[in-house]
Each structure stands twice: as C-alpha cells, then as structure tokens.
Design a protein around this motif. Structure first.
Motif, mmCIF file in Angstrom:
data_model
loop_
_atom_site.group_PDB
_atom_site.id
_atom_site.type_symbol
_atom_site.label_atom_id
_atom_site.label_comp_id
_atom_site.label_asym_id
_atom_site.label_seq_id
_atom_site.Cartn_x
_atom_site.Cartn_y
_atom_site.Cartn_z
ATOM 1 N N ALA A 202 21.007 37.532 58.820
ATOM 2 C CA ALA A 202 22.274 37.547 58.079
ATOM 3 C C ALA A 202 22.315 36.408 57.066
ATOM 4 O O ALA A 202 22.699 36.604 55.906
ATOM 5 N N SER B 154 21.217 36.337 63.456
ATOM 6 C CA SER B 154 21.949 35.352 62.656
ATOM 7 C C SER B 154 21.104 34.834 61.497
ATOM 8 O O SER B 154 21.619 34.593 60.401
ATOM 9 N N HIS C 161 24.843 43.136 61.526
ATOM 10 C CA HIS C 161 24.737 43.843 62.811
ATOM 11 C C HIS C 161 24.754 45.349 62.608
ATOM 12 O O HIS C 161 23.969 46.079 63.216
ATOM 13 N N ARG C 162 25.652 45.850 61.736
ATOM 14 C CA ARG C 162 25.729 47.299 61.493
ATOM 15 C C ARG C 162 24.434 47.822 60.869
ATOM 16 O O ARG C 162 23.937 48.883 61.241
ATOM 17 N N GLU D 36 27.604 38.839 55.937
ATOM 18 C CA GLU D 36 28.452 38.489 57.067
ATOM 19 C C GLU D 36 27.810 39.048 58.346
ATOM 20 O O GLU D 36 27.224 40.144 58.307
ATOM 21 N N PRO D 37 27.902 38.317 59.468
ATOM 22 C CA PRO D 37 27.269 38.787 60.710
ATOM 23 C C PRO D 37 27.619 40.224 61.097
ATOM 24 O O PRO D 37 26.732 40.984 61.490
ATOM 25 N N PRO D 38 28.893 40.670 60.994
ATOM 26 C CA PRO D 38 29.181 42.067 61.359
ATOM 27 C C PRO D 38 28.436 43.074 60.478
ATOM 28 O O PRO D 38 27.995 44.117 60.951
ATOM 29 N N THR D 39 28.311 42.754 59.180
ATOM 30 C CA THR D 39 27.591 43.647 58.264
ATOM 31 C C THR D 39 26.114 43.707 58.641
ATOM 32 O O THR D 39 25.513 44.786 58.687
#
Length: 259
Positions: free
Chosen positions: A34, A31, A45-46, A40-43
């Motif tokens: 990010a 977090s 994470h990827r 964004e957190p999903p980005t």
C-alpha cells in the motif's frame, strides 16, 4: 467517468502486482505494498483480494506475506510466443522424447513453485506430480523442481524451503537437505523415486545461464523398470547435451538483443 474509473482500478491493480513481483523470496506485507503504491490500506486490501481470488497473488507459506501466484505462469505457459523459452526448448524436448520413449518435461520457476511449461510424451505415458502443462509443484518437491532449487543462491534456497515446508510435508515428503542439493550441483542432475506415484522415477538436469543461474530444467518421468542405472546414465547424458545447447542458444539470443 465509468471507463476512467475502470482504467484507474486496472492501473492500480497492475502497480500492486508489480510491487509484489519485486518482493524478496519471503514475500511482502500488505502495508508495504500500500505504501509503495500510494494507496489507502482498504484500497490495497481490495485489490490484493481480487488478485488472490484469481490466482495472480498468493500467501507465502502460512504467513500473511504476499507473493506471486501460479496463475501468471500458467497463462505464460499457454502462450504461443515463438521467441520464448517453450519454443526454444521444444525441439530438444521432442528429440529427448523420441530417444527415450518416455515423458519429457520443461519446468520453470514460478515464485515458490515450479510450473510445467511443456511436456512431450514418448511411447510410454505416465502420471506426473504436475499432471499437465501449467501444473505446479512446490520448489523442493520432484526432480525438476528440486534441480532448479539446488542452483539458486543459498539464502534464496533457505527462504523457499522455509515457506514450502508445510506444503511439502503435508504431501508426505521430506524437504531436501543442503547435502542433497549440494550433490545435485556436484553431479549435475537430480534422480528420485517417487513417493507420490508408485513405480515412477524421475530425473532432471538444469538449464543454466553462463553465470550458473537456473533458467529452467529438463526432466524425465518413467517407470522404474524403464530407467535402471545403466540406462539412466545414458539418458541423463543426452539431457545434459540438450540443456547445454539450449543454454547457449538463450545466451546468444540475449546477446543479440542487447547489440
């Protein structure tokens, strides 16, 4: 558009890698990465998942916190940059291998690990914990690794050992104590009998900056029969001479670059 998208993904990945590289010794949360990178957190994470798959990023101990993985340093160890540490240390490593007849190693820190940047074999070749150039071992396991650890600041040592505890214990070793590390600093070298490879002993000396920060370590690996106490003292004396020469050469080189 596709090229621009690819460039953007690359730039984001490099920003994530830089954010993780600048994290404290106990790592950084996803977090926080990010937020720092404006993702964004999903980005985030990827990107982290991709970097982790290729070994550029790893988890700190059993936590979810992120730190650099050994792949970066393994790639650096294969570089033929003639201005780098490997090129500067190689003549001394060759001299030591010729003098001792045993395997000599150049070890440097890689996050929570120590990586073998160079190896010179003498007449007697042995197996080692790192195995080969680019191989890594947790800081606190093996003489070169433990020598580097001993010369780090106390809070950094404690964070590293806390992160590496389970990895080291899983390999059947105990963590070095503060007394052990203090003795290494006092004596100027580390000497160990291997518990992983029967009949093998090792010793290492630090390569330090003028302020005492560890740059790397020179290490020797030999059979117990080839490194008894009297010979050990003579070999370590030569290793310390080479480490001092290398420390001076690096300090002079950095001074020249700043002027």
């Amino acid at each position: 558009m596709k090229a621009a998208g690819g460039t953007q993904a690359l730039e984001r990945g490099l920003a994530v890698l830089e954010a993780i590289a600048e994290a404290p010794a106990n790592g950084v949360r996803l977090s926080d990465v990010a937020e720092r990178c404006g993702l964004e957190p999903p980005t985030a994470h990827r990107l982290v998942a991709a970097l982790e798959r290729y070994g550029f990023v790893g988890r700190v101990g059993d936590s979810k916190r992120l730190g650099l993985g050994p792949k970066l340093f393994q790639l650096a160890s294969l570089s033929e940059d003639q201005g780098g540490l490997v090129a500067a240390a190689r003549p001394g490593l060759v001299r030591l291998a010729s003098y001792s007849g045993d395997c000599m190693f150049l070890m440097a820190r890689s996050g929570f690990d120590a990586v073998c940047l160079d190896r010179q074999d003498g007449e007697y070749t042995i197996r080692s914990l790192t195995g080969h150039i680019g191989g890594a071992t947790p800081l606190g396991l093996g003489p070169g690794s433990t020598t580097i650890l001993a010369h780090l600041p106390k809070d950094e040592r404690e964070a590293i050992l806390a992160a590496n505890r389970r990895r080291i214990e899983a390999l059947g070793h105990a963590l070095p104590s503060e007394d052990d590390l203090a003795r290494i600093r006092e004596h100027g070298y580390c000497h160990e009998i291997s518990r992983s490879i029967a009949g093998i002993v090792g010793a290492a000396v630090p390569i330090l900056t003028p302020k005492g920060r560890p740059i790397a370590a020179l290490a020797i690996g030999a059979t117990e029969a080839r490194l008894p106490e009297p010979r050990l003292a003579a070999v370590i004396a030569r290793m310390r001479e080479e480490a001092s020469l290398l420390s001076l050469a690096i300090a002079n080189s950095r001074t020249a670059m700043r002027s």
